[in-house]
Design a protein around this motif. Structure first.
Motif, PDB file in Angstrom:
ATOM      1  N   ALA A 285     -12.779 -16.771  -9.886  1.00 49.52           N
ATOM      2  CA  ALA A 285     -12.043 -16.944  -8.632  1.00 49.52           C
ATOM      3  C   ALA A 285     -12.414 -18.269  -7.964  1.00 49.52           C
ATOM      4  CB  ALA A 285     -12.329 -15.779  -7.691  1.00 49.52           C
ATOM      5  N   PHE A 286     -13.693 -18.610  -7.982  1.00 50.03           N
ATOM      6  CA  PHE A 286     -14.131 -19.895  -7.420  1.00 50.03           C
ATOM      7  C   PHE A 286     -13.524 -21.058  -8.193  1.00 50.03           C
ATOM      8  CE2 PHE A 286     -17.201 -23.405  -7.973  1.00 50.03           C
ATOM      9  CZ  PHE A 286     -17.108 -23.945  -6.704  1.00 50.03           C
ATOM     10  N   ALA A 287     -13.541 -20.951  -9.541  1.00 51.17           N
ATOM     11  CA  ALA A 287     -13.023 -22.034 -10.381  1.00 51.17           C
ATOM     12  C   ALA A 287     -11.524 -22.232 -10.182  1.00 51.17           C
ATOM     13  CB  ALA A 287     -13.334 -21.749 -11.850  1.00 51.17           C
ATOM     14  N   ILE A 288     -10.831 -21.222  -9.721  1.00 51.88           N
ATOM     15  CA  ILE A 288      -9.401 -21.355  -9.433  1.00 51.88           C
ATOM     16  C   ILE A 288      -9.167 -21.760  -7.980  1.00 51.88           C
ATOM     17  CG2 ILE A 288      -7.224 -20.074  -9.246  1.00 51.88           C
ATOM     18  CD1 ILE A 288      -8.229 -18.412 -11.682  1.00 51.88           C
ATOM     19  N   ALA A 289      -9.894 -21.136  -7.048  1.00 49.27           N
ATOM     20  CA  ALA A 289      -9.656 -21.351  -5.619  1.00 49.27           C
ATOM     21  C   ALA A 289     -10.073 -22.743  -5.142  1.00 49.27           C
ATOM     22  CB  ALA A 289     -10.373 -20.286  -4.798  1.00 49.27           C
ATOM     23  N   PHE A 290     -11.205 -23.243  -5.603  1.00 43.14           N
ATOM     24  CA  PHE A 290     -11.678 -24.535  -5.101  1.00 43.14           C
ATOM     25  C   PHE A 290     -10.738 -25.685  -5.484  1.00 43.14           C
ATOM     26  CE2 PHE A 290     -14.282 -28.403  -5.431  1.00 43.14           C
ATOM     27  CZ  PHE A 290     -14.625 -28.530  -4.107  1.00 43.14           C
ATOM     28  N   PRO A 291     -10.373 -25.834  -6.768  1.00 46.34           N
ATOM     29  CA  PRO A 291      -9.421 -26.911  -7.102  1.00 46.34           C
ATOM     30  C   PRO A 291      -8.061 -26.710  -6.429  1.00 46.34           C
ATOM     31  CG  PRO A 291     -10.489 -26.108  -9.077  1.00 46.34           C
ATOM     32  CD  PRO A 291     -10.880 -25.197  -7.983  1.00 46.34           C
ATOM     33  N   ALA A 292      -7.647 -25.451  -6.280  1.00 50.12           N
ATOM     34  CA  ALA A 292      -6.369 -25.187  -5.610  1.00 50.12           C
ATOM     35  C   ALA A 292      -6.435 -25.637  -4.153  1.00 50.12           C
ATOM     36  CB  ALA A 292      -6.015 -23.707  -5.702  1.00 50.12           C
ATOM     37  N   ALA A 293      -7.562 -25.372  -3.495  1.00 53.95           N
ATOM     38  CA  ALA A 293      -7.731 -25.798  -2.101  1.00 53.95           C
ATOM     39  C   ALA A 293      -7.740 -27.321  -1.995  1.00 53.95           C
ATOM     40  CB  ALA A 293      -9.013 -25.217  -1.525  1.00 53.95           C
ATOM     41  N   VAL A 294      -8.410 -27.983  -2.925  1.00 51.35           N
ATOM     42  CA  VAL A 294      -8.421 -29.452  -2.929  1.00 51.35           C
ATOM     43  C   VAL A 294      -7.004 -29.978  -3.108  1.00 51.35           C
ATOM     44  CG1 VAL A 294      -9.163 -31.484  -4.253  1.00 51.35           C
ATOM     45  CG2 VAL A 294     -10.805 -29.691  -3.699  1.00 51.35           C
TER      46      VAL A 294
END
Length: 166
Positions: A134-143
Motif C-alpha cells: 500500500a505504501f509503495a502504491i500510495a506514496f508515488p501516487a501522492a507525488v
C-alpha cells in the motif's frame, strides 16, 4: 631539550573534528553551486511550470547547507570516534539509489518510485506485507497527484512504459 610535558588533555584537543572539515568542503561546494545558479536565465511564464530554472537547485542547495551546518555543530560537541567500515546493507542502499536513476529512464518516475518504495524497505529488513505494498502504491501516487496534476510538472514516461502505452 626537554621532552614534551603531559598537559592532561587528549591528543585531539584543539583540533577540529573530521566532520567539521567535511562540512567546510560541502559549504564551499554549495557556494560554488549557488554561484552557478545566478547565471540561469529566466524562463518565460508559459514554460516555467510555475517555477524558474534556478528555484529547485537553490532549494536543494539550501537544504544541503542546513544539514551541513547541523553536521558541523554536532561534530563540535561529539567525541571523534574510530570509524567503522559501512555495513553491506549501506552499500546495497547506495547501489539501489544509483539504480533508481536508470530505472527512472526505463520505467518512468512513478513506476520507478513504486519499485524503489517496495524494494528498499525489504533490503533494510521489512517483511513483505499489505501495508508495504500500500505504501509503495500510495506514496508515488501522492507525488504524482501533487506535482503532476496540481502543480503541472511534466513527468516524462520511461522507455518501457512509453512503448507499452502506459
Amino acid at each position: 631539550m626537554q621532552p614534551s610535558q603531559d598537559t592532561g588533555r587528549p591528543a585531539t584537543a584543539g583540533r577540529f573534528p573530521r566532520d567539521f572539515w567535511i562540512g567546510v568542503a560541502l559549504l564551499a561546494f554549495c557556494a560554488a553551486a549557488y554561484f552557478v545558479t545566478l547565471s540561469f536565465k529566466q524562463a518565460p511564464a508559459a514554460l516555467a511550470q510555475n517555477v524558474q530554472p534556478a528555484t529547485f537547485p537553490r532549494l536543494v542547495i539550501g537544504v544541503i547547507v542546513v544539514l551541513t551546518a547541523l553536521l558541523m555543530a554536532l561534530g563540535l560537541t561529539a567525541r571523534d570516534q574510530q570509524r567503522r567500515r559501512p555495513k553491506l546493507v549501506m552499500m546495497v542502499t547506495a547501489a539501489m539509489m544509483a539504480g533508481f536513476v536508470f530505472a527512472f529512464d526505463l520505467f518512468g518516475l512513478v513506476t520507478a518510485m513504486a519499485l524503489f518504495c517496495l524494494v528498499m524497505p525489504m533490503i533494510w529488513g521489512a517483511r513483505p506485507s499489505a501495508r508495504l505494498v500500500a505504501f509503495a502504491i500510495a506514496f508515488p501516487a501522492a507525488v504524482y497527484v501533487v506535482f503532476g496534476k496540481l502543480l503541472g510538472v511534466y513527468f516524462p514516461p520511461g522507455l518501457l512504459t512509453a512503448s507499452l502505452g502506459i
